[in-house]
Every structure is written in C-alpha cells, then in structure tokens.
Design a protein around this motif. Sequence first.
Motif, short mmCIF file in Angstrom:
data_model
loop_
_atom_site.label_atom_id
_atom_site.label_comp_id
_atom_site.label_asym_id
_atom_site.label_seq_id
_atom_site.Cartn_x
_atom_site.Cartn_y
_atom_site.Cartn_z
N GLY A 1 -1.99 -66.55 35.71
CA GLY A 1 -3.12 -65.65 36.35
C GLY A 1 -4.62 -66.44 36.55
O GLY A 1 -4.98 -66.28 37.49
N TYR A 2 -4.55 -67.47 35.76
CA TYR A 2 -5.91 -68.33 35.67
C TYR A 2 -5.72 -69.40 36.48
O TYR A 2 -6.61 -70.11 37.03
CB TYR A 2 -6.30 -68.49 34.12
CG TYR A 2 -7.58 -69.15 34.16
CD1 TYR A 2 -8.99 -68.39 34.13
CD2 TYR A 2 -7.72 -70.65 34.00
CE1 TYR A 2 -10.08 -69.20 34.27
CE2 TYR A 2 -9.01 -71.33 33.82
CZ TYR A 2 -10.11 -70.81 33.97
OH TYR A 2 -11.45 -71.28 34.07
N PHE A 3 -4.70 -70.25 36.13
CA PHE A 3 -4.34 -71.39 36.73
C PHE A 3 -3.48 -71.53 38.04
O PHE A 3 -3.62 -72.60 38.84
CB PHE A 3 -3.79 -72.59 35.60
CG PHE A 3 -4.52 -72.95 34.60
CD1 PHE A 3 -5.44 -73.93 34.75
CD2 PHE A 3 -4.47 -72.25 33.49
CE1 PHE A 3 -6.33 -74.19 33.57
CE2 PHE A 3 -5.24 -72.49 32.24
CZ PHE A 3 -6.28 -73.60 32.54
N LYS A 4 -2.87 -70.39 38.38
CA LYS A 4 -2.29 -70.17 39.55
C LYS A 4 -1.23 -71.30 39.77
O LYS A 4 -0.31 -71.07 39.35
CB LYS A 4 -3.34 -70.13 40.93
CG LYS A 4 -4.43 -69.33 40.62
CD LYS A 4 -4.27 -67.87 40.65
CE LYS A 4 -5.64 -67.12 40.63
NZ LYS A 4 -5.44 -65.50 40.57
N ASP A 5 -1.40 -71.88 40.93
CA ASP A 5 -0.17 -72.73 41.75
C ASP A 5 -0.19 -73.95 40.79
O ASP A 5 0.38 -74.88 41.01
CB ASP A 5 -0.29 -73.08 42.83
CG ASP A 5 -1.68 -73.59 43.38
OD1 ASP A 5 -2.68 -73.83 42.43
OD2 ASP A 5 -1.83 -73.85 44.58
N GLN A 6 -1.26 -74.14 39.71
CA GLN A 6 -1.13 -75.51 38.94
C GLN A 6 -0.14 -75.42 38.01
O GLN A 6 0.18 -76.33 37.26
CB GLN A 6 -2.65 -75.74 38.26
CG GLN A 6 -3.65 -75.99 39.32
CD GLN A 6 -5.01 -76.52 38.46
OE1 GLN A 6 -5.46 -75.70 37.77
NE2 GLN A 6 -5.50 -77.66 38.84
N VAL A 7 0.43 -74.15 37.64
CA VAL A 7 1.69 -74.07 36.81
C VAL A 7 2.93 -74.08 37.25
O VAL A 7 3.16 -73.73 38.42
CB VAL A 7 1.52 -72.59 36.06
CG1 VAL A 7 2.49 -72.46 34.89
CG2 VAL A 7 0.10 -72.29 35.51
N PHE A 8 3.81 -74.95 36.69
CA PHE A 8 4.89 -75.20 37.40
C PHE A 8 5.84 -74.09 36.99
O PHE A 8 5.80 -73.19 36.38
CB PHE A 8 5.76 -76.12 36.31
CG PHE A 8 5.35 -77.72 36.58
CD1 PHE A 8 5.97 -78.29 37.73
CD2 PHE A 8 4.29 -78.44 35.78
CE1 PHE A 8 5.45 -79.82 38.13
CE2 PHE A 8 4.03 -79.63 35.99
CZ PHE A 8 4.36 -80.20 37.07
N GLN A 9 6.57 -73.71 38.18
CA GLN A 9 7.54 -72.83 38.15
C GLN A 9 8.61 -72.75 36.91
O GLN A 9 9.04 -71.96 36.43
CB GLN A 9 8.48 -72.59 39.22
CG GLN A 9 7.47 -71.96 40.58
CD GLN A 9 6.91 -70.88 40.20
OE1 GLN A 9 7.49 -69.79 40.04
NE2 GLN A 9 5.75 -70.66 40.43
N ALA A 10 8.94 -74.03 36.67
CA ALA A 10 10.09 -74.13 35.59
C ALA A 10 9.42 -73.91 34.37
O ALA A 10 8.15 -74.25 34.07
CB ALA A 10 10.46 -75.72 35.58
N VAL A 11 10.05 -73.20 33.50
CA VAL A 11 9.63 -72.81 32.17
C VAL A 11 10.71 -73.25 31.05
O VAL A 11 11.80 -73.04 31.05
CB VAL A 11 9.28 -71.38 31.93
CG1 VAL A 11 8.94 -71.06 30.42
CG2 VAL A 11 8.31 -70.94 33.08
N VAL A 12 10.21 -74.09 30.12
CA VAL A 12 11.12 -74.52 28.82
C VAL A 12 11.16 -73.52 27.96
O VAL A 12 10.27 -73.18 27.30
CB VAL A 12 10.56 -75.99 28.40
CG1 VAL A 12 11.67 -76.76 27.43
CG2 VAL A 12 10.38 -76.84 29.54
N PRO A 13 12.63 -73.27 27.59
CA PRO A 13 12.53 -72.24 26.39
C PRO A 13 12.72 -72.91 25.10
O PRO A 13 12.95 -74.03 24.97
CB PRO A 13 14.03 -71.53 26.72
CG PRO A 13 14.76 -72.68 27.48
CD PRO A 13 13.90 -73.54 28.27
N ARG A 14 12.45 -71.76 24.08
CA ARG A 14 12.75 -72.65 22.77
C ARG A 14 14.16 -72.51 22.51
O ARG A 14 15.00 -71.59 22.96
CB ARG A 14 12.08 -71.49 21.58
CG ARG A 14 12.11 -71.72 20.39
CD ARG A 14 11.41 -70.99 19.45
NE ARG A 14 9.99 -70.91 19.68
CZ ARG A 14 9.23 -71.76 19.15
NH1 ARG A 14 9.56 -72.61 18.56
NH2 ARG A 14 7.89 -71.75 19.61
N ASN A 15 14.60 -73.70 22.52
CA ASN A 15 16.12 -74.06 22.61
C ASN A 15 16.76 -75.16 21.38
O ASN A 15 16.17 -75.97 21.22
CB ASN A 15 16.30 -74.64 23.81
CG ASN A 15 17.91 -74.91 24.23
OD1 ASN A 15 18.42 -76.04 24.19
ND2 ASN A 15 18.75 -73.79 24.31
#
Length: 266
Positions: free
Chosen positions: A205-219
């Motif tokens: 919400g704050y950084f908008k498109d500066q955030v990558f779509q990929a999200v790294v899970p706890r793995n």
Amino acid sequence: MGHVGRIICISNQKGGVGKTTTAINLAASLASAERRTLLVDMDPQGNAGSGLGLKRENLTGTVYDALLGGRPASELIHPTELRFLQVIPATPDLTGAEVELVNLERREFRLREALLPLKDKYDYIIIDCPPSLGLLTLNALVTADSVLIPLQCEYYALEGLSQLTHTIDLVKQGLNPSLKMEGILLTMFDARANIAHQVVDEVRGYFKDQVFQAVVPRNVRLSECPSFGKPIILYDIKSKGCESYLALGRELMRRDSPKPSKRRVA
C-alpha cells in the motif's frame, strides 16, 4: 562486447531478513538463465562464498584484497558449480576494513574502482552487504546502479527502513547521483500468520510498484541449503523457496528487457 552489466546491491541494516539468502539465490537464478553473473561478498561473515561451496582454506583472494591490498578484482574471482556464476568472497579479515578505510583517500569509492573494469564482462553484479550502514555498505551503495531491499514479513519489518532510504537519498545527493531503488523483496512470508499478510498489505500500500511481485516464503529447504554449500536451485529445485527466487530472477530480467517500440508502422 559493447555491453555494460548492472550492479545491484542487496542491503538492509536489519539482520536476519534474508540478505545473503537473496544474494546467493537471486545470483543463481540469473545464472541459471545464462546471464553472466558475479556475486561480490561485502559481509565479513563470508556466507555468500560458503553458501556457494567455497572453502576458506582454498581461497586465492578476497574482496579485502581489492579494497585494501591493491589487487585487481579480476584476480579474486572464484568459480562455482553454476557455469554462469562466479564469486568474489569475503572472510572475517574484512571486519578490519571499516577501520582501515577511514583515513584513506576516496575511501567510499574503493569498491567502485575495483569493480568498474569488470562491469562489461557480466550481465549482473550482485553485492551482498553487511547488516549495517558503515563504510562497507557505503562502498556498495556508491558502486551500485540500484538497491534491492529484502524486508521480512514480521511485526518489526518497517523498523529501520526509513533510515536506509534516508541513507540512499544522501548517497544519491552526493556520491552516486544515478543510484536507484531496484525494489523491495518481501521475505520469510508465513501464509498462516495474520501479521505476515498485514505487513504485505502495508508495504504494498505504501511502496506500490516498488515492491516485487515475487514473495519469498519461510521455507525449510532454503534454510538447509547453505550448510550443503549450494544455492536452492541445486539443492531442491522443486521447493517453494526455489520457485520464488526463480520468479524474482524472471521479474528482474523482464524489467531489463528492451521495451517494444510504440511507433506506428505505416
């Protein structure tokens, strides 16, 4: 070659957010796509090298030798199991560099001057920064074209982020005007935890498109592979952790792809 690669530093002064994991596995993902990639370890812990299978007793040179020993960076490059991935490692000797650099001329530019002759030999140079905003990280920021910030999906995730972005702004104003924000990578995401979803929503919400779509899970597999000296792509290619870093690599490469012309053809 007529080609100049990009230098991306992985930075966040908060420890335990996945900087080295991201540096190793992003570099490996880019290399698996046959992008010539160099990983430079600027963290005295030296985990980027050991995480790629390098043994300290077999090292023929480290980044310390480039910063303070006057050796060309080309002499410090070590191969890895991946054909397109090489690494300039670090050892705890680098801890003393913070103090030794203080009284030297152009102390903030030491890494930049060392890596500049290599820039046209690689598609990507990834720099793993230490968990601090000292001279080692400053050298990386002055050298880099952009900064990638791993951000842990936990309660204190945003703590210290404003300090890092302020430091980036200061570097842009004085030492490296072309420095850009590559993006924020959300790491250690636990889908079962409400707080993780809240952090994701708040950051996006704050950084908008500066955030990558990929999200790294706890793995678990991601946390296991460093002890085997392998990136996740060579340890468990089917794991969720591997999928996320391959997705990050693809996202990064798409950004760098030439944009199609919008001119109309008569």
